[in-house]
Structures are given as C-alpha cells and as structure tokens.
Scaffold this motif. Sequence first.
Motif, mmCIF file in Angstrom:
data_model
loop_
_atom_site.group_PDB
_atom_site.id
_atom_site.type_symbol
_atom_site.label_atom_id
_atom_site.label_comp_id
_atom_site.label_asym_id
_atom_site.label_seq_id
_atom_site.Cartn_x
_atom_site.Cartn_y
_atom_site.Cartn_z
ATOM 1 N N GLN A 47 0.825 -1.201 0.000
ATOM 2 C CA GLN A 47 0.000 0.000 0.000
ATOM 3 C C GLN A 47 0.863 1.258 0.000
ATOM 4 N N SER A 48 1.977 1.212 0.723
ATOM 5 C CA SER A 48 2.900 2.343 0.734
ATOM 6 C C SER A 48 3.486 2.578 -0.656
ATOM 7 N N MET A 49 3.902 1.517 -1.318
ATOM 8 C CA MET A 49 4.448 1.658 -2.672
ATOM 9 C C MET A 49 3.394 2.197 -3.633
ATOM 10 N N ALA A 50 2.178 1.705 -3.505
ATOM 11 C CA ALA A 50 1.107 2.140 -4.404
ATOM 12 C C ALA A 50 0.751 3.607 -4.191
ATOM 13 N N THR A 51 1.000 4.127 -2.997
ATOM 14 C CA THR A 51 0.728 5.538 -2.721
ATOM 15 C C THR A 51 1.845 6.429 -3.245
ATOM 16 N N GLN A 52 3.091 5.946 -3.214
ATOM 17 C CA GLN A 52 4.241 6.754 -3.632
ATOM 18 C C GLN A 52 4.436 6.766 -5.139
ATOM 19 N N LEU A 53 4.123 5.666 -5.790
ATOM 20 C CA LEU A 53 4.428 5.496 -7.211
ATOM 21 C C LEU A 53 3.765 6.509 -8.145
ATOM 22 N N PRO A 54 2.506 6.917 -7.929
ATOM 23 C CA PRO A 54 1.830 7.783 -8.907
ATOM 24 C C PRO A 54 2.489 9.137 -9.137
ATOM 25 N N GLU A 55 3.089 9.739 -8.114
ATOM 26 C CA GLU A 55 3.696 11.057 -8.302
ATOM 27 C C GLU A 55 4.728 11.021 -9.424
ATOM 28 N N LEU A 56 5.674 10.098 -9.329
ATOM 29 C CA LEU A 56 6.717 9.985 -10.344
ATOM 30 C C LEU A 56 6.156 9.468 -11.659
ATOM 31 N N GLY A 57 5.195 8.542 -11.579
ATOM 32 C CA GLY A 57 4.632 7.984 -12.797
ATOM 33 C C GLY A 57 3.955 9.031 -13.664
ATOM 34 N N LEU A 58 3.210 9.928 -13.050
ATOM 35 C CA LEU A 58 2.532 10.975 -13.813
ATOM 36 C C LEU A 58 3.533 11.936 -14.460
ATOM 37 N N LEU A 59 4.599 12.290 -13.726
ATOM 38 C CA LEU A 59 5.622 13.155 -14.305
ATOM 39 C C LEU A 59 6.327 12.461 -15.466
ATOM 40 N N GLY A 172 -4.973 12.076 -2.094
ATOM 41 C CA GLY A 172 -3.604 11.640 -1.876
ATOM 42 C C GLY A 172 -3.454 10.540 -0.859
ATOM 43 N N LEU A 173 -4.406 10.452 0.075
ATOM 44 C CA LEU A 173 -4.277 9.491 1.168
ATOM 45 C C LEU A 173 -5.437 8.510 1.258
ATOM 46 N N GLY A 174 -6.495 8.739 0.514
ATOM 47 C CA GLY A 174 -7.667 7.878 0.603
ATOM 48 C C GLY A 174 -7.454 6.537 -0.081
ATOM 49 N N THR A 175 -8.349 5.626 0.202
ATOM 50 C CA THR A 175 -8.315 4.301 -0.417
ATOM 51 C C THR A 175 -9.714 3.926 -0.893
ATOM 52 N N LEU A 176 -9.768 3.117 -1.906
ATOM 53 C CA LEU A 176 -11.017 2.528 -2.375
ATOM 54 C C LEU A 176 -10.876 1.031 -2.160
ATOM 55 N N GLY A 177 -11.411 0.565 -1.034
ATOM 56 C CA GLY A 177 -11.096 -0.792 -0.606
ATOM 57 C C GLY A 177 -9.644 -0.832 -0.172
ATOM 58 N N PRO A 178 -8.871 -1.788 -0.665
ATOM 59 C CA PRO A 178 -7.453 -1.843 -0.306
ATOM 60 C C PRO A 178 -6.554 -1.025 -1.230
ATOM 61 N N ILE A 179 -7.146 -0.423 -2.281
ATOM 62 C CA ILE A 179 -6.340 0.242 -3.311
ATOM 63 C C ILE A 179 -6.286 1.743 -3.041
ATOM 64 N N PRO A 180 -5.084 2.335 -2.938
ATOM 65 C CA PRO A 180 -4.969 3.782 -2.725
ATOM 66 C C PRO A 180 -5.547 4.570 -3.900
ATOM 67 N N VAL A 181 -6.197 5.670 -3.585
ATOM 68 C CA VAL A 181 -6.795 6.513 -4.627
ATOM 69 C C VAL A 181 -5.750 7.051 -5.601
ATOM 70 N N PRO A 182 -4.549 7.487 -5.145
ATOM 71 C CA PRO A 182 -3.559 7.967 -6.114
ATOM 72 C C PRO A 182 -3.212 6.935 -7.179
ATOM 73 N N LEU A 183 -3.155 5.664 -6.795
ATOM 74 C CA LEU A 183 -2.848 4.628 -7.782
ATOM 75 C C LEU A 183 -3.974 4.506 -8.800
ATOM 76 N N LEU A 184 -5.220 4.601 -8.349
ATOM 77 C CA LEU A 184 -6.346 4.539 -9.282
ATOM 78 C C LEU A 184 -6.311 5.712 -10.257
ATOM 79 N N ILE A 185 -5.973 6.893 -9.738
ATOM 80 C CA ILE A 185 -5.863 8.065 -10.616
ATOM 81 C C ILE A 185 -4.772 7.842 -11.653
ATOM 82 N N TYR A 186 -3.624 7.363 -11.196
ATOM 83 C CA TYR A 186 -2.482 7.135 -12.089
ATOM 84 C C TYR A 186 -2.820 6.114 -13.167
ATOM 85 N N LEU A 187 -3.400 4.993 -12.776
ATOM 86 C CA LEU A 187 -3.736 3.960 -13.750
ATOM 87 C C LEU A 187 -4.813 4.436 -14.724
#
Length: 347
Positions: A47-59, A172-187
């Motif tokens: 979950q920590s990785m899934a929250t951190q990854l989108p910032e760099l991925g979007l850039l 930035g900090l919310g989750t949808l079930g077990p999946i962090p919202v930032p990861l859903l935005i990124y994907l």
Amino acid sequence: MKCFPEVYLRRLTADRHILFLLVASVAVALLATLLTQGTFMSADNWQSMATQLPELGLLALCILITMVSGNGGIDLSVVATANLSAITAGLIARRVYPEPDSANVAFTLTFLSVALLVGLACGLINGLLVARLRFAPILATLGTSLAFQGVGYALTNGSAVIGFSTGVQNLGLGTLGPIPVPLLIYLGVAGLLAWVLSSTPYGLRLYLLGTNSRAAHFTGIDTARVLITTYAVAGVLAAVSGIIFGARANSIKVDYGSSYLLIAILIAVMGGVNPAGGAGKVLGLLLATTALQFLSSSLNLLGLSNFLKDFTWGLLLLLSIALTSSRLNLWPTRSPPASTSPPTAPP
C-alpha cells in the motif's frame, strides 16, 4: 510448421524493453522478499508503494509524450508546473473558502479546477515557445521551469501553503477498498493516455511527427498544432501530479520534489521511450516505474543508504539500454533454401 512454444516465445521477446522490465521487476520482488524475510510482500508495504508510485509515474508520462514528439522534445518544467499548479490552487481556494472543511465539496472542486487550468496554461506557454517561436524544447522548458518556480516564490515568499479540504486530502491518502486513490488516478490517466496514443488520429500524428517531422509536414499534418497539444497535455498531467503532491502532504511548497525531474526522465528512457522521438509505450513506462519503486522500497526496508539507491537505479538504466539495444537475435529466422534449378539463359 512452427510449434506453438516457439511462436509464443517470439511474441514474448518481440519487445525487449517490456521483457527486460518484467524480468527485472519479478527478480527484484523475489530477492527483496527473501532478504527482508517476507516484509516486502506485506500489505502495508504494498500500500505504501502504491501511494508513492503515482507522483513519479505521472511526471514520467509528461516526459514520454514530449519525447515522442521528436526534434529534441522534452519538458523540463514538469516539476515546476506541478508545484505552481498546486500552489495557485491552494491560495485561491483558501482565499475563497477560508474554512476548507466547512465547504468541502466547493473547496475541492475549486482546487482541482484551478490546478488543472494553471497546468494547461503552463503547457500552452511551452507549446507556443516550441511550435511557434521555434525555441529548442530543452531551452524553452528550462527557461519556463525557472520562470514558473520564480512565480511560485513570489506568490508564497518561499513558505508552504498548508491546509486543504478533506476531499483534496483523500485524493492523496484515501483508499477505495485496499487500493490507494492515487494509484487509481495514475492507472486511469495512464490507460486513457495509452488509448489516445494508440487509437486516435492525434496519437498517429504525434508518432509520425516524432519519426519524421518533414514527412509529417508534407502529409498535411499541422505539426505546430500537434506540438502545442502535446505540451498542453503534459502541463495538465503535471498539474494532476501536483494535486497529488499537495493532497498527500496537506501542503505544497515551491521546491517540493526537486529531484523528481531526473527520476522521471530515467523512468521514461528505461521504459523504452526513444529520446530521438517516434517511439515509446505507456506499458513500458508503467513497468519501469514499478521496477524502480520495487527497488527503492526494498533498499529502504533493508536500511541501506540512498547513495546505493541512486547507484542501483543508474545500473538498472544502463542494463536496460545494454540488453534491449543488443543486436543479438534470440530467435533467428531461417533463410529460404537456395534454388537448385539451373539458371535460365539470357535472351
């Protein structure tokens, strides 16, 4: 007749960047699991990785589309655009709604609208400089990066903009079930961009422009419009990253993520984007981001130095270039047998 395994392996090894990144990600995950005695595979770490990854991925997505455009295309202002978008959005939203949580929905919508508009404006400025004034992209975006950063300093005097609504923080900090919202935005953003690049006339024109700008011009493509659109999209993507910057920390500062630019370029190149233009896939970028995040998290869990992290990232980039650029053909095609019939006499 070719047997099924050979055909399957040919398809698997057709894109060497994809194959290398898949193997690298799995290898890093397995090794990290062994060295950390299973901690790497824990739900908290994922979950920590899934929250951190989108910032760099979007850039990195910003770097991808500008590099694909060719002619030295790149956007060095993505981090400055992200920060300026979030700063401006935070200042305006807080001015209009001094109590963020008492006007949660209104504050959130204002914040998002202003951030995306500022990102679009920054991207259009870059596009006009590159497409209309014929500035070299690296120089144009280096200049606007400094300019956007200067505007951010002027607006905040170098201090942080603090305190956003719950709705913004949930991005930035919310989750949808077990999946962090930032990861859903990124994907979601990555999937939409992949569809645009592969299935729309704009995507076809962008790849043609990056492959051969002269040919694109003579086929009737409005190359200036394509370039302006590309840098505008990059600005919007940077603004989305800036929204996540501010949402995760409930604050934003003009120098946030100062090291992110080089990492985003590293991800794009390692993901198979050709700096000369005309080639690059969103899937490769997703896998490169994942591989680097796996590597970073495993080194953090092992308590190793950040200098070692930089070394391993650089080594992974060099390995990806060396292995995927090799001319070695793993599955050589057989040349047809020479004809045994006698040559015909000339008339």
